[in-house]
Design an enzyme around this catalytic site. Structure first.
Site, PDB file in Angstrom:
ATOM      1  N   GLY A   9       0.812  -1.211   0.000  1.00  0.00           N
ATOM      2  CA  GLY A   9       0.000   0.000   0.000  1.00  0.00           C
ATOM      3  C   GLY A   9       0.841   1.254   0.000  1.00  0.00           C
ATOM      4  O   GLY A   9       1.730   1.419   0.843  1.00  0.00           O
ATOM      5  N   ALA A  10       0.551   2.143  -0.965  1.00  0.00           N
ATOM      6  CA  ALA A  10       1.283   3.420  -1.058  1.00  0.00           C
ATOM      7  C   ALA A  10       0.384   4.569  -0.669  1.00  0.00           C
ATOM      8  O   ALA A  10       0.370   5.614  -1.312  1.00  0.00           O
ATOM      9  CB  ALA A  10       1.831   3.614  -2.473  1.00  0.00           C
ATOM     10  N   LYS A  37      -1.709  -0.883  -6.052  1.00  0.00           N
ATOM     11  CA  LYS A  37      -2.536  -1.220  -7.216  1.00  0.00           C
ATOM     12  C   LYS A  37      -2.454  -0.167  -8.319  1.00  0.00           C
ATOM     13  O   LYS A  37      -2.759  -0.451  -9.477  1.00  0.00           O
ATOM     14  CB  LYS A  37      -3.990  -1.422  -6.802  1.00  0.00           C
ATOM     15  CG  LYS A  37      -4.697  -0.199  -6.264  1.00  0.00           C
ATOM     16  CD  LYS A  37      -6.188  -0.466  -6.080  1.00  0.00           C
ATOM     17  CE  LYS A  37      -6.449  -1.546  -5.052  1.00  0.00           C
ATOM     18  NZ  LYS A  37      -7.901  -1.728  -4.807  1.00  0.00           N
ATOM     19  N   GLU A 168     -17.386  17.220   4.961  1.00  0.00           N
ATOM     20  CA  GLU A 168     -16.540  17.859   3.948  1.00  0.00           C
ATOM     21  C   GLU A 168     -17.154  17.711   2.554  1.00  0.00           C
ATOM     22  O   GLU A 168     -17.103  18.642   1.740  1.00  0.00           O
ATOM     23  CB  GLU A 168     -15.129  17.279   3.988  1.00  0.00           C
ATOM     24  CG  GLU A 168     -14.381  17.664   5.260  1.00  0.00           C
ATOM     25  CD  GLU A 168     -12.882  17.533   5.131  1.00  0.00           C
ATOM     26  OE1 GLU A 168     -12.159  18.450   5.576  1.00  0.00           O
ATOM     27  OE2 GLU A 168     -12.425  16.502   4.593  1.00  0.00           O
ATOM     28  N   ASP A 296      -5.306   2.708   8.441  1.00  0.00           N
ATOM     29  CA  ASP A 296      -6.678   2.302   8.733  1.00  0.00           C
ATOM     30  C   ASP A 296      -6.799   0.813   9.019  1.00  0.00           C
ATOM     31  O   ASP A 296      -7.826   0.356   9.523  1.00  0.00           O
ATOM     32  CB  ASP A 296      -7.597   2.659   7.558  1.00  0.00           C
ATOM     33  CG  ASP A 296      -7.686   4.158   7.328  1.00  0.00           C
ATOM     34  OD1 ASP A 296      -7.105   4.922   8.125  1.00  0.00           O
ATOM     35  OD2 ASP A 296      -8.346   4.569   6.361  1.00  0.00           O
TER      36      ASP A 296
END
Length: 391
Positions: A9-10, A37, A168, A296
Site C-alpha cells: 500500500g502506497a 494497485k 466535507e 486504517d
C-alpha cells in the site's frame, strides 16, 4: 543478501514508511519493495473536492516514480489478494508471489455498510480517485438530464453520514450545486441537499461551538440536516429512514463508516469486530512477529482506551515510526513505543470555509481555518518531496 522489506500500500502510511526506511537503511542492508494497485499515490483527504469538480483529478495523483526517484525503492504495481504470514509470502492478483523477511501492511480500510439492505448496491462511496470521478460524472449528468426529463429526484442529493468525510463532501456540494444549476439553466430552488446521520449530531469529536458554526454555515447554503435518523434501507433512487419517511433521490452517497481491510482478517491477524488488526506498542501484529500493520488497517487506542479515528496525520506518523522500527530490526537497538502527536483537526466546509482546532486549545473558523488546512496539506507534500511532483 540484505533483508527483504515489503510494504503493501502506497497510501499515507505506506509511502512515508518507504521513504523514511530508505533514509535509515542502505540498499545492501535491505531491499524495499512497495506494492500498490496504482502507479500513483492518492491524496485521499481531498477526494471530496474532486468529486464535485472543485479540483482536478491530476492534482490528487502523485506519481510514485517521481516521488521515489533515486530512492532505490522497487515499485511493484499489483493488487494484493492474500497474505500468508506463516510462509512469509504475499500473493498478487496476477499470480505473482512476493517473499519477505519484514512486512508492512498498509492497505487502508473498506467501507462499513452496517448491514443496511441495498446500501452497498445503490449508494456511491468516496474512497478512491476513480470513485470520485464516477460521482462527479454522475452529478453533472443529473443536471444535464433534468431539462429533458423534468424529474425532481435528479436534483435531490443525499449524503449519508455526518462525520469528517460526510461533512466535507456536503460542504463541497453546497458550493458546487448553485454553479451546476446555473450552467444547466435550472432554478436553484429546485435543488435539494440532505445530510442524514444516525447519531444525534454532526462532526463527533469537535467542540460544540465549532459544530454550531459548521451547521450555521452549511444551513445558510441550503443543507438540510436529518440527525438522529438512521437509514434503514436503500433501493434504486429511494432512501428509507427509520422514521418511516423516504427520500427519492438519484444521487445517494454513503460516508458513514469504515472497517479494516478484509485481506488482513483473512490472513489470520488478530482483529477487532470491525476488522482492524491488533498491534503492540511498536505497531507490530500481536500474533505474527516481523509484520507491522499501519493506517486504517490497525487498531490504535488513545489514553482513554478508545480507537483513534482514521486520519491521514495518524497514518503518516505511523509510517514514520515504523521506519525506525524496521531500522532497529535490521541494525539492532531499543525501540520506543509509538505515541501519536495529533496536532488538531480541521474540517473544510466548502471553498474557503472550515472549522478547526489546532493543538489543545486554539480554534479557527472561516478562511483562517481553511488556510490552516491548506498549510497542513503543503506540509505533508513537502515531507514526501511531492510539492511539484504532480504538476
Amino acid at each position: 543478501m540484505g533483508n527483504r522489506i515489503v510494504i503493501l500500500g502506497a497510501g499515507y502510511a505506506g509511502l512515508v514508511c518507504a521513504l523514511q526506511t530508505r533514509k535509515y537503511l542502505t540498499a545492501s542492508e535491505a531491499s524495499i519493495t512497495l506494492v500498490n494497485k496504482h502507479n500513483y499515490h492518492q491524496l485521499i483527504t481531498l477526494l471530496h473536492e474532486t468529486a464535485v469538480g472543485a479540483r482536478s483529478d491530476r492534482s490528487l495523483r502523485i506519481p510514485l516514480d517521481k516521488v521515489l526517484a533515486d530512492k532505490d525503492v522497487q515499485i511493484q504495481k499489483g493488487t494484493v489478494v492474500k497474505i500468508d504470514p506463516s510462509a512469509k509470502q504475499v500473493a498478487l492478483e496476477d499470480g505473482q508471489t512476493i517473499s519477505y523477511d519484514l512486512l508492512v501492511v498498509a492497505l487502508g480500510s473498506e467501507t462499513e455498510y452496517f448491514g443496511i439492505p441495498g446500501l452497498k448496491e445503490h449508494a456511491y462511496t468516496l474512497k478512491s480517485l476513480n470513485q470520485a470521478r464516477l460521482l462527479r460524472a454522475h452529478v453533472e449528468s443529473c443536471f444535464a438530464r433534468y431539462p429533458l426529463e423534468r424529474r425532481r429526484e435528479l436534483l435531490r442529493f443525499v449524503v449519508g453520514g455526518a462525520g469528517f468525510s460526510g461533512i466535507e463532501l456536503v460542504g463541497e456540494f453546497a458550493d458546487a450545486l448553485p454553479r451546476l444549476a446555473s450552467e444547466a439553466g435550472v432554478p436553484l430552488e429546485y435543488v435539494e441537499l440532505y445530510n442524514v446521520e444516525a447519531a444525534p449530531g454532526i462532526l463527533p469529536g469537535f467542540d460544540a461551538d465549532l459544530v454550531k458554526t459548521a451547521e450555521e454555515s452549511l444551513k445558510a447554503r441550503g443543507v438540510r440536516f436529518l440527525t438522529g435518523v438512521p437509514i434503514t434501507q436503500v433501493e434504486p433512487g429511494i432512501v428509507h429512514l427509520k422514521t418511516g419517511d423516504t427520500i427519492e433521490a438519484e444521487t445517494i452517497v454513503w460516508t458513514g463508516g469504515v472497517r479494516g481491510n478484509q485481506i488482513v482478517v483473512d490472513a489470520g491477524f488478530e482483529t477487532d469486530a470491525r476488522g482492524r488488526a491488533k498491534v503492540n506498542a511498536y505497531l507490530e501484529s500481536v500474533n505474527y512477529e516481523g509484520v507491522y500493520i499501519l493506517g486504517d488497517c490497525a487498531l490504535i487506542l488513545n489514553e482513554q482506551g478508545r480507537p483513534y479515528p482514521p486520519t491521514a496525520q495518524l497514518a503518516w506518523q505511523m509510517g514514520a515510526a515504523c521506519a525506525k522500527y524496521l531500522y532497529h530490526d535490521v541494525r539492532g537497538g531499543v525501540k520506543e513505543e509509538f505515541r501519536p502527536n495529533i496536532a488538531g483537526a480541521i474540517a473544510s466546509l466548502g471553498r474557503k470555509d472550515a472549522i478547526g482546532k489546532i493543538g489543545r486549545s486554539f480554534k479557527a473558523t472561516g478562511k483562517m481555518a481553511y488556510l490552516f488546512k491548506d498549510a497542513s496539506q503543503y506540509r505533508y507534500l513537502s515531507k514526501i518531496g511531492a510539492v511539484f511532483a504532480n504538476r
